[in-house]
Write a protein that holds these residues in place. Structure first.
Motif, PDB file in Angstrom:
ATOM      1  N   UNK A  17      -8.171  10.134   0.013  1.00 53.00           N
ATOM      2  CA  UNK A  17      -8.456   9.580  -1.288  1.00 53.00           C
ATOM      3  C   UNK A  17      -7.131   9.410  -2.164  1.00 53.00           C
ATOM      4  N   UNK A  18      -6.097   9.181  -1.597  1.00 53.68           N
ATOM      5  CA  UNK A  18      -4.900   8.917  -2.580  1.00 53.68           C
ATOM      6  C   UNK A  18      -4.961   7.528  -3.121  1.00 53.68           C
ATOM      7  N   UNK A  19      -4.131   7.312  -4.155  1.00 50.76           N
ATOM      8  CA  UNK A  19      -4.268   6.091  -5.002  1.00 50.76           C
ATOM      9  C   UNK A  19      -3.102   5.320  -3.918  1.00 50.76           C
ATOM     10  N   UNK A  20      -2.973   3.975  -4.393  1.00 52.66           N
ATOM     11  CA  UNK A  20      -2.144   3.051  -3.600  1.00 52.66           C
ATOM     12  C   UNK A  20      -0.654   3.454  -3.675  1.00 52.66           C
ATOM     13  N   UNK A  21      -0.256   3.967  -4.905  1.00 53.79           N
ATOM     14  CA  UNK A  21       0.849   4.480  -5.243  1.00 53.79           C
ATOM     15  C   UNK A  21       1.328   5.669  -4.248  1.00 53.79           C
ATOM     16  N   UNK A  22       0.461   6.536  -4.368  1.00 49.74           N
ATOM     17  CA  UNK A  22       0.642   7.894  -3.686  1.00 49.74           C
ATOM     18  C   UNK A  22       0.414   7.715  -1.995  1.00 49.74           C
ATOM     19  N   UNK A  23      -0.089   6.469  -1.618  1.00 49.57           N
ATOM     20  CA  UNK A  23       0.001   6.364  -0.086  1.00 49.57           C
ATOM     21  C   UNK A  23       1.396   5.743   0.293  1.00 49.57           C
ATOM     22  N   UNK A  24       1.991   5.069  -0.651  1.00 48.50           N
ATOM     23  CA  UNK A  24       3.258   4.481  -0.285  1.00 48.50           C
ATOM     24  C   UNK A  24       4.421   5.833  -0.498  1.00 48.50           C
ATOM     25  N   UNK A  25       4.110   6.789  -1.312  1.00 50.90           N
ATOM     26  CA  UNK A  25       4.936   8.006  -1.260  1.00 50.90           C
ATOM     27  C   UNK A  25       4.831   8.925  -0.251  1.00 50.90           C
ATOM     28  N   UNK A  26       3.480   8.949   0.288  1.00 49.69           N
ATOM     29  CA  UNK A  26       2.917   9.682   1.438  1.00 49.69           C
ATOM     30  C   UNK A  26       3.528   9.177   2.685  1.00 49.69           C
TER      31      UNK A  26
END
Length: 483
Positions: free
Chosen positions: A423-432
């Motif tokens: 349930x990460x946000x799109x921005x968090x997905x890119x950082x992950x």
């Protein structure tokens, strides 16, 4: 010497080639000879005459068409500016309607070839206005169809293409007289409509109509690659793109066609998750003045995948600036991708405005898959649905838009990825995704174009959502979710 027998003979040969080519640009007279096109493409453009007459306009029509068809485009827009102020001749003219139509058609063909389809379409309108025979009308319609198709005005392009095809059939011209411009226009229309069988049919027609023309053969192969991409045969399409772009066949191809191929290769690489390779592929290219191919827009697919949203917006600010006169076919995907970037950065109102503008362009100009190629499906659809909720025009078109998105977006990548499961946000997905690489937090911040404090805040949120205490545990968790 200028007055020597050899130079006089050379000028006579050039005049004869121009006269014959000008006639053969029209159906019913045979096709332009390859040797004539090669000769004319290398000839210097003449100085504007004091007064335009048929005898000065028709040779220029042949020269401009030859340059367009043999990729002799180094003068760019200056070649047209020498003779025209917009679409008006700079010098007075006493031209017949047919000669004027021919000159405008060739100027439109040249303008489209250099990547300025808006200007090509304007010249096409003028060519149609003065067309006084079925043959000049057919040529004008062919120029208009390609220019409008390259500009993303698919409804207008299809109307011109259909009228030209009907005229061609009624006059029973030879198959070899089919305009190569009309064939390219049909390919772009078919691609926008996701019609794979029609694309393959166009490629066959190109080869059959012009079996000995390497430029037509190259274009036919590029059209087949379009079909591969839409048919999700990305591996084969990627390999063929590389062969066509780097093999000897590229020497007999047109810039416009090669640029379409480069953009397709970049879309394939983004769809396969190779975002940096896509940026490397696009790095040598600059957009032509009319943005018939917009490499700034093309880079946004990779930037979006890398989570570099701020860089994406900076890259395309000039594309959406007032008065930019940007090609609509490439403006629309720029707006969609800006909408996704703005949404990720929390600029919800701007994101909806960008998406709404893009969707209205699609509805007005005709359905197109281009804006949605290789984009994350669920993220794009959510924003699309939100915009359509308050817009009756878009609500009516929504089922078709959703179906188009489903065909060409990165299928399920964001719905089934490990970061989505957390349930990460799109921005968090890119950082992950960057956390899983051997990059420091400083390098991640530089890669994403944000501050170090922003990255630290995002990383803390990722750890919390994954239920881990540090980077090592987070990477292990993400790897486990991948299995």
């Amino acid at each position: 010497m200028p007055g020597s027998p050899a130079s006089m003979e050379a000028r006579a040969i050039l005049r004869a080639a121009a006269t014959t080519t000008a006639l053969r640009l029209l159906p019913g007279h045979g096709v332009p000879a390859p040797r004539h096109l090669a000769l004319l493409s290398e000839a210097e453009l003449p100085e504007p005459p004091a007064v335009w007459t048929d005898s000065t306009a028709l040779p220029l029509a042949a020269l401009l068409a030859a340059r367009a068809r043999r990729d002799a485009l180094t003068e760019g827009t200056a070649a047209l500016s020498r003779y025209f102020d917009e679409v008006r001749l700079r010098r007075p003219a006493t031209l017949s309607s047919g000669a004027r139509s021919q000159l405008y058609a060739s100027a439109g063909e040249y303008g489209t070839a250099i990547g300025w389809p808006q200007m090509g379409a304007r010249f096409g309108v003028e060519a149609l206005l003065f067309a006084d025979t079925d043959a000049t009308r057919y040529r004008a319609l062919s120029v208009s169809a390609l220019a409008h198709a390259l500009n993303g005005e698919y409804l207008t392009a299809e109307s011109a293409r259909a009228e030209a095809a009907e005229l061609f059939t009624a006059r029973e011209w030879a198959a070899a007289d089919i305009s190569p411009l009309l064939q390219l226009a049909e390919a772009l229309i078919a691609a926008a409509d996701l019609n794979v069988s029609r694309l393959r049919g166009v490629a066959v027609t190109m080869r059959c109509a012009h079996p000995d023309d390497p430029y037509a053969g190259y274009a036919a192969r590029v059209v087949e690659v379009m079909a591969m991409v839409l048919d999700r045969d990305l591996g084969t399409g990627r390999a063929e793109c590389q062969r066509l772009l780097h093999g000897s066949r590229r020497l007999s191809s047109q810039r416009m066609v090669r640029h379409l191929l480069v953009c397709m290769l970049a879309d394939i690489l983004v769809a396969q998750g190779e975002h940096r390779e896509a940026l490397t592929t696009l790095d040598p290219f600059e957009s032509p003045e009319g943005h018939g191919s917009c490499f700034a827009m093309q880079r946004t697919g990779a930037l979006l995948g890398l989570g570099r949203e701020r860089e994406l917006l900076l890259e395309t600010d000039a594309c959406v600036a007032p008065g930019s006169n940007h090609c609509l076919r490439t403006l629309t995907p720029a707006l969609v991708r800006r909408a996704l970037a703005q949404n990720r950065l929390g600029y919800t109102r701007r994101a909806r405005q960008s998406m709404q503008a893009a969707l209205h362009l699609i509805v007005r100009t005709g359905s197109s898959a281009t804006p949605f190629l290789a984009l994350p499906h669920d993220e794009t659809r959510a924003l699309m649905d939100a915009v359509a909720d308050d817009d009756t025009v878009l609500a009516a078109a929504l089922p078709h838009l959703q179906a188009t998105l489903a065909r060409v977006a990165t299928s399920g990548c964001d719905a089934h990825s490990p970061v989505a499961a957390a349930r990460l946000t799109p921005t968090e997905r890119a950082t992950a995704d960057l956390l899983r690489q051997s990059l420091s937090l400083v390098e991640i911040a530089r890669e994403r174009g944000v501050s170090l404090n922003t990255v630290k805040s995002q990383v803390r949120s990722i750890y919390q959502k994954l239920g881990v205490r540090g980077r090592t545990d987070a990477v292990e968790m993400l790897a486990a979710l991948d299995k």
